[in-house]
Design a protein around this motif. Structure first.
Motif, short mmCIF file in Angstrom:
data_model
loop_
_atom_site.label_atom_id
_atom_site.label_comp_id
_atom_site.label_asym_id
_atom_site.label_seq_id
_atom_site.Cartn_x
_atom_site.Cartn_y
_atom_site.Cartn_z
N VAL A 185 -7.94 7.30 -2.15
CA VAL A 185 -6.96 7.48 -1.07
C VAL A 185 -7.66 7.67 0.27
O VAL A 185 -8.71 8.30 0.37
N LYS A 186 -7.07 7.08 1.30
CA LYS A 186 -7.54 7.29 2.66
C LYS A 186 -6.61 8.31 3.34
O LYS A 186 -5.40 8.27 3.14
N VAL A 187 -7.18 9.21 4.12
CA VAL A 187 -6.43 10.28 4.78
C VAL A 187 -6.27 9.92 6.25
O VAL A 187 -7.27 9.73 6.96
N VAL A 188 -5.02 9.85 6.72
CA VAL A 188 -4.71 9.42 8.08
C VAL A 188 -4.34 10.64 8.91
O VAL A 188 -3.47 11.44 8.52
N ARG A 220 -13.19 7.63 4.22
CA ARG A 220 -11.96 8.32 3.78
C ARG A 220 -11.03 8.61 4.95
O ARG A 220 -9.82 8.37 4.86
N THR A 259 1.53 -1.24 6.07
CA THR A 259 1.22 -1.12 4.65
C THR A 259 1.83 -2.26 3.84
O THR A 259 1.83 -2.21 2.61
N VAL A 291 -0.88 10.51 4.79
CA VAL A 291 -0.73 10.77 6.22
C VAL A 291 -0.51 12.26 6.41
O VAL A 291 0.40 12.85 5.80
N VAL A 348 -9.12 8.22 8.38
CA VAL A 348 -8.65 7.18 9.28
C VAL A 348 -8.02 7.87 10.47
O VAL A 348 -6.99 8.54 10.33
N VAL A 370 2.07 5.05 0.49
CA VAL A 370 1.74 6.06 1.50
C VAL A 370 2.47 7.36 1.19
O VAL A 370 3.69 7.36 0.97
N ASP A 421 -2.60 4.89 -1.83
CA ASP A 421 -3.55 4.29 -0.90
C ASP A 421 -3.80 5.14 0.34
O ASP A 421 -4.92 5.20 0.85
N TYR A 422 -2.74 5.79 0.86
CA TYR A 422 -2.85 6.57 2.08
C TYR A 422 -2.14 7.91 1.93
O TYR A 422 -1.06 7.99 1.33
N LYS A 453 0.86 -1.17 0.00
CA LYS A 453 0.00 0.00 0.00
C LYS A 453 0.90 1.23 0.00
O LYS A 453 1.78 1.36 0.85
#
Length: 407
Positions: A99-102, A126, A138, A77, A128, A47, A74-75, A45
Motif C-alpha cells: 500500500v502507498k500512503v497519501v 511508500r 485510480t 489516504v 506519496v 483506495v 493500493d492506497y 486501484k
C-alpha cells in the motif's frame, strides 16, 4: 462479523461505532457514543480513506478485508492524522505491505511523531505527497485534494471525488453520536437525534477556527457536491444546505436562533432564584414567544453550555461571588467561551454576594477579551436573597436585554 454500508456503488463505509467510550478526547461526554468513519473506494486501484480509533480496530480491519473481497489495497489516504483516525495505519501497512500512503508534507511529519520510522512508512516509495489542488486517478475515480489547515489540525485536507461528487471532509461536518445501522443523515430525525450533537461537536472541537472553516467552505463552493462523507457522524446525501448553512453561521459565530441562554452559578439557591425570576420576566415581556433555556453551571457539562451559547442570540450570566472572586464553574465556562473565539452577542449580568460583590466585575473582565460582546445595563446586584426591589431590577434588565427583539 463485518458491518459495512454502501455510500455509492464504488464507495463503501468500513468504519466502526463505539458506544463504550465515555469521553471523546478524554474531555467531552458522549452519552450516545461516536462513529469513526472510514471509506473504501473500489476501483482499478483500491483506495482507503483514513482508519479508525485503536479501540475499534478489530471491527474496522474485518470490514476492510470483507469489502476488498480478496483484492489488494493500493492506497491509504490520510486526511487527518489525529489518532482516532490514524491509529490503525501501522496495521494496515503490515496487512497490505504494498500500500502507498497519501498525504501532505505535514501529514508525514506528524505521523512520524506518533509512530517513529519503524512502522513501514519509510519504505522506499511508500509515501506519496500531494499538494493543495493536486489530483490523482485510480481508474474511474479522480480525487482532488483541498487543504483545510486548522480544521482543526494544521495538516488536515479534504478530498473531492470528481466521479461520484463526494467531498471526503475529514473532521468538518462531523458529529458526536454513534450510527444505528443507517449511515445517512436523511435516515434519521436529524433535528431530534443529531442536531444538538453536531453543534456541540463543531463548537467544542472546531469552533475556535471559524475563519479556517469559512475558508474551506469558500474553497469547496464551486464544487458540485452530492455527498459529504465526514470522519464522525452521518453521511450527507440530501439537503446538504442543512449542514452547510449551519456551518456558515457557526464559522462566523452568529446566532442560530433568536433565543436566550441563562447560565447560573449558585451556592445556596439565591442566585438560582434570580435566574428563574429573570427567565419569568423574559417570558412575560415576550408573551412566551421567546425561547429561553436555563442551565446550572455546576450540573451541566461545559461542552453543552458552549454549544448552547453558540445557538442563542442573548446570554444571561447569573453568578455568586465566591471567595471574593468568581464562582469556579462560571469562570471555567467563560474562559472556555473565550478559548473558542465566542463573539457577536448581547449579555446581561446578575451578581450575588453576601459579604462581597465582585462577580460582575470578574465576568466583565473575561467578556472584554471577546470580540463584539455587548454587556447591557443595568447589571443587577443583590445580597444573599432577592428583595422586591431586586426583582424589579431584574425585570428592567430583562427588558433592556431584548429591547430590539420583535417577539
Amino acid at each position: 462479523m463485518h458491518q459495512i454500508s454502501g455510500v455509492t456503488k464504488d464507495v463503501i463505509w468500513v468504519g466502526a461505532n463505539d458506544r463504550r467510550l465515555k469521553l471523546f478526547e478524554n474531555i467531552f461526554p458522549i452519552a450516545n457514543g461516536v462513529s469513526f468513519n472510514s471509506y473504501l473506494v473500489r476501483d482499478e486501484k483500491n483506495v482507503l480513506f483514513d482508519t479508525v480509533d485503536k479501540s475499534s480496530g478489530g471491527q474496522f480491519l474485518e470490514n476492510v478485508a470483507y469489502a476488498l473481497n480478496g483484492g489488494t489495497l493500493d492506497y491509504l489516504v490520510v486526511l487527518h492524522v489525529e489518532p482516532d483516525h490514524a491509529a490503525l495505519i501501522p496495521e494496515i501497512i503490515r496487512r497490505y505491505p504494498n500500500v502507498k500512503v497519501v498525504g501532505n508534507a505535514r501529514t508525514f511529519t506528524i505521523l512520524k511523531q506518533f509512530f517513529g520510522d519503524g512502522y513501514g512508512l519509510d519504505a522506499d516509495g511508500r509515501a506519496v505527497t500531494v499538494g493543495d489542488g493536486e489530483s490523482f486517478t485510480t481508474g474511474k475515480h479522480t480525487f482532488k485534494f483541498i487543504y483545510a489547515p486548522m480544521v482543526h489540525w494544521p495538516e488536515v485536507m479534504t478530498a473531492y471525488d470528481t466521479t461520484d461528487k463526494i467531498l471526503f471532509s475529514a473532521d468538518a461536518f462531523g458529529s458526536f453520536g454513534a450510527l444505528s445501522g443507517n449511515i445517512f443523515a436523511d435516515c434519521y430525525d436529524f433535528e431530534r437525534e443529531f442536531a444538538d450533537e453536531t453543534r456541540r461537536y463543531y463548537t467544542n472541537i472546531v469552533g475556535k477556527y471559524g475563519p479556517q472553516v469559512a475558508a474551506l467552505i469558500k474553497k469547496a463552493g464551486d464544487l458540485d457536491i452530492k455527498y459529504i462523507c465526514p470522519l464522525h457522524g452521518p453521511v450527507w446525501r440530501k439537503n446538504l444546505s442543512r449542514i452547510i448553512d449551519r456551518y456558515k453561521l457557526w464559522a462566523e459565530c452568529r446566532p442560530e436562533e433568536k433565543s436566550v441562554l441563562i447560565v447560573y452559578g449558585s451556592v445556596y439557591g439565591g442566585t438560582e432564584n434570580a435566574a428563574n425570576v429573570f427567565a419569568g420576566a423574559l417570558s412575560a415581556l415576550t408573551s412566551g414567544k421567546l425561547r429561553i433555556r436555563v442551565f446550572d453551571v455546576s450540573a451541566t457539562d461545559v461542552s453543552v453550555l458552549v454549544s448552547e451559547a453558540f445557538r442563542a442570540e442573548y446570554l444571561v450570566l447569573a453568578c455568586s461571588t465566591y471567595n471574593a472572586g468568581l464562582y469556579r464553574g462560571m469562570e471555567v465556562f467563560l474562559e472556555d467561551l473565550k478559548a473558542h473565539a465566542f463573539k457577536n452577542r448581547r449579555v446581561a449580568l446578575i451578581e450575588n454576594g453576601s459579604w462581597a460583590l465582585s462577580a460582575a466585575n470578574r465576568m466583565k473582565a473575561i467578556l472584554a477579551d471577546m470580540k463584539t460582546i455587548s454587556v447591557t445595563e443595568p447589571t443587577v446586584s443583590f445580597r444573599s436573597a432577592l428583595t422586591a426591589q431586586d426583582a424589579q431590577k431584574l425585570f428592567e434588565a430583562a427588558a433592556a436585554l431584548i429591547a430590539d427583539t420583535d417577539n
